[in-house]
Motif scaffolding. Structure first.
Motif, PDB file in Angstrom:
ATOM      1  N   LEU A  81      30.309  38.073  33.698  1.00  0.00           N
ATOM      2  CA  LEU A  81      29.333  38.725  34.601  1.00  0.00           C
ATOM      3  C   LEU A  81      28.168  37.652  34.765  1.00  0.00           C
ATOM      4  O   LEU A  81      27.796  37.778  35.979  1.00  0.00           O
ATOM      5  CB  LEU A  81      28.626  40.080  33.907  1.00  0.00           C
ATOM      6  N   GLU A 128      33.107  51.086  38.239  1.00  0.00           N
ATOM      7  CA  GLU A 128      33.462  51.411  36.700  1.00  0.00           C
ATOM      8  C   GLU A 128      33.999  52.962  36.708  1.00  0.00           C
ATOM      9  O   GLU A 128      33.654  53.856  37.308  1.00  0.00           O
ATOM     10  CB  GLU A 128      32.186  51.381  35.991  1.00  0.00           C
ATOM     11  N   GLN A 184      32.903  45.872  41.930  1.00  0.00           N
ATOM     12  CA  GLN A 184      33.080  46.486  40.560  1.00  0.00           C
ATOM     13  C   GLN A 184      32.895  47.994  40.523  1.00  0.00           C
ATOM     14  O   GLN A 184      31.786  48.219  40.676  1.00  0.00           O
ATOM     15  CB  GLN A 184      32.442  45.673  39.524  1.00  0.00           C
ATOM     16  N   THR A 186      42.897  43.657  43.992  1.00  0.00           N
ATOM     17  CA  THR A 186      42.506  44.296  43.100  1.00  0.00           C
ATOM     18  C   THR A 186      42.783  44.023  41.346  1.00  0.00           C
ATOM     19  O   THR A 186      43.888  43.623  41.284  1.00  0.00           O
ATOM     20  CB  THR A 186      42.979  45.995  43.327  1.00  0.00           C
ATOM     21  N   GLU A 187      41.655  43.760  40.614  1.00  0.00           N
ATOM     22  CA  GLU A 187      41.989  43.623  39.295  1.00  0.00           C
ATOM     23  C   GLU A 187      41.594  44.708  38.361  1.00  0.00           C
ATOM     24  O   GLU A 187      40.598  45.419  38.950  1.00  0.00           O
ATOM     25  CB  GLU A 187      41.067  42.165  39.191  1.00  0.00           C
ATOM     26  N   TRP A 188      42.115  45.019  37.442  1.00  0.00           N
ATOM     27  CA  TRP A 188      41.939  46.158  36.492  1.00  0.00           C
ATOM     28  C   TRP A 188      41.304  45.221  35.347  1.00  0.00           C
ATOM     29  O   TRP A 188      42.107  44.571  34.526  1.00  0.00           O
ATOM     30  CB  TRP A 188      43.154  46.915  36.233  1.00  0.00           C
ATOM     31  N   GLN A 189      40.141  45.771  34.564  1.00  0.00           N
ATOM     32  CA  GLN A 189      39.601  45.399  33.404  1.00  0.00           C
ATOM     33  C   GLN A 189      39.421  46.341  32.484  1.00  0.00           C
ATOM     34  O   GLN A 189      38.460  47.272  32.558  1.00  0.00           O
ATOM     35  CB  GLN A 189      38.433  44.693  33.729  1.00  0.00           C
ATOM     36  N   PHE A 248      29.030  51.718  40.781  1.00  0.00           N
ATOM     37  CA  PHE A 248      29.719  50.403  41.370  1.00  0.00           C
ATOM     38  C   PHE A 248      28.544  49.490  41.735  1.00  0.00           C
ATOM     39  O   PHE A 248      27.431  49.876  41.999  1.00  0.00           O
ATOM     40  CB  PHE A 248      30.514  50.805  42.590  1.00  0.00           C
ATOM     41  N   ILE A 259      38.018  45.730  40.126  1.00  0.00           N
ATOM     42  CA  ILE A 259      37.412  44.525  40.645  1.00  0.00           C
ATOM     43  C   ILE A 259      38.349  44.519  42.157  1.00  0.00           C
ATOM     44  O   ILE A 259      39.427  44.259  42.276  1.00  0.00           O
ATOM     45  CB  ILE A 259      37.731  43.259  40.133  1.00  0.00           C
ATOM     46  N   ARG A 266      38.521  43.027  45.988  1.00  0.00           N
ATOM     47  CA  ARG A 266      38.087  41.995  46.799  1.00  0.00           C
ATOM     48  C   ARG A 266      38.233  41.907  48.007  1.00  0.00           C
ATOM     49  O   ARG A 266      37.669  41.056  49.030  1.00  0.00           O
ATOM     50  CB  ARG A 266      38.654  40.750  46.179  1.00  0.00           C
ATOM     51  N   LYS A 305      32.932  39.448  28.235  1.00  0.00           N
ATOM     52  CA  LYS A 305      32.693  40.232  29.553  1.00  0.00           C
ATOM     53  C   LYS A 305      31.365  39.697  29.967  1.00  0.00           C
ATOM     54  O   LYS A 305      31.130  39.726  31.122  1.00  0.00           O
ATOM     55  CB  LYS A 305      32.768  41.715  29.113  1.00  0.00           C
ATOM     56  N   ALA A 320      37.274  49.114  34.457  1.00  0.00           N
ATOM     57  CA  ALA A 320      36.500  48.655  35.649  1.00  0.00           C
ATOM     58  C   ALA A 320      37.662  48.220  36.734  1.00  0.00           C
ATOM     59  O   ALA A 320      38.515  47.502  36.451  1.00  0.00           O
ATOM     60  CB  ALA A 320      35.738  47.660  35.736  1.00  0.00           C
TER      61      ALA A 320
END
Length: 282
Positions: free
Chosen positions: A105, A232, A230, A85-88, A221, A239, A241, A101, A237
């Motif tokens: 994308l 939002e 992703q 999991t990634e946090w942006q 999403f 991410i 996986r 960004k 957001a």
């Protein structure tokens, strides 16, 4: 599961270190572990070095091979979930430049074959007119010209007939008066036009539909193949996986799709909503 955004970046290195420690405790070499898990020694080495992120399936297989159970197994699985999991955060993206960004994308879109967009609040950039894009960025400070240009440039992906797109919008997303009546009329007319592309499926969920959509919180999403999702939020957001997360969102999307209107019936609704804004201009 609840994620602490600040901890997500550390999860991969913590996972790598913990897996390496447990392998050594079990008295196995990387080669021996890889052989038992049907992985190459190189993959095991990259996992333990934090160079690649293992899936939950990989981690479960390693734990079973190592005979790990109880609290340590729970800890490792929690780390694995966080590592996938990634946090942006929006604040970080703004400091870097929102156009960066858009570049990320574009790279993701280039390697994706199937897209699923769930849009309960507003229209996504791939479908937006230039004026709608500018209106959507109006709350951001500074010069947004590069970001607007990048968003519009990304729309070329819609002309790639080797890719398949499904856009699912709620009536609220389509009709939310983000800009002037003229801009909204042009925007809704663009949705109708894009819906005629043979590799694009565009549907709307009218207000008043009763079903599972109203029973769960709605978040914007996007599902990219079976690779990632992703999601939002108001401040950034997530991410995701892990294949279980991706599958869960794909199932949600399919359920929402069953309540949507497509094709000519969809375009009839879009025309009705476009006419509403046209009358406001008179």
């Amino acid at each position: 599961m609840t994620f602490d955004p600040e901890s997500l970046g550390q999860s991969r290195s913590d996972l790598a270190e913990t897996l390496r420690r447990e392998r050594r405790r079990a008295g196995l070499t990387q080669t021996a572990l890889g052989r038992r898990c049907n992985m190459s020694q190189t993959k095991v080495s990259n996992i333990e070095g934090g160079r690649i992120t293992p899936t939950l399936v990989d981690v479960e297989l390693i734990l079973e091979t190592l005979g790990a159970s109880g609290p340590i197994a729970t800890e490792i699985l929690t780390l694995a979930r966080s590592a996938n999991t990634e946090w942006q955060g929006d604040w970080h993206s703004q400091r870097r430049g929102l156009d960066k960004k858009q570049n990320e994308l574009a790279r993701l879109e280039a390697v994706t074959s199937e897209f699923r967009f769930f849009l309960p609040t507003m229209i996504t950039g791939l479908l937006a007119t230039p004026d709608y894009v500018r209106a959507s960025l109006s709350r951001n400070s500074g010069d947004m010209s590069k970001t607007v240009a990048k968003k519009l440039e990304r729309q070329r992906i819609l002309m790639n007939s080797s890719k398949f797109f499904t856009f699912l919008l709620t009536e609220q997303a389509v009709r939310w008066p983000l800009a002037s009546p003229l801009v909204m009329t042009m925007q809704i007319d663009r949705l109708a036009s894009v819906s005629r592309l043979p590799h694009v499926r565009l549907g709307v969920i009218p207000l008043g539909v009763v079903g599972p959509v109203v029973e769960t919180p709605l978040s914007v999403f996007t599902v990219y193949d079976r690779r990632l999702v992703q999601v939002e939020t108001n401040t950034g957001a997530l991410i995701l996986r892990d294949h279980r997360d991706v599958s869960a969102y794909r199932e949600d999307f399919d359920r929402y799709t069953s309540y949507a209107t497509f094709g000519d019936e969809c375009r009839e609704l879009l025309n009705e909503w476009s006419t509403f804004f046209t009358r406001q201009r008179e």
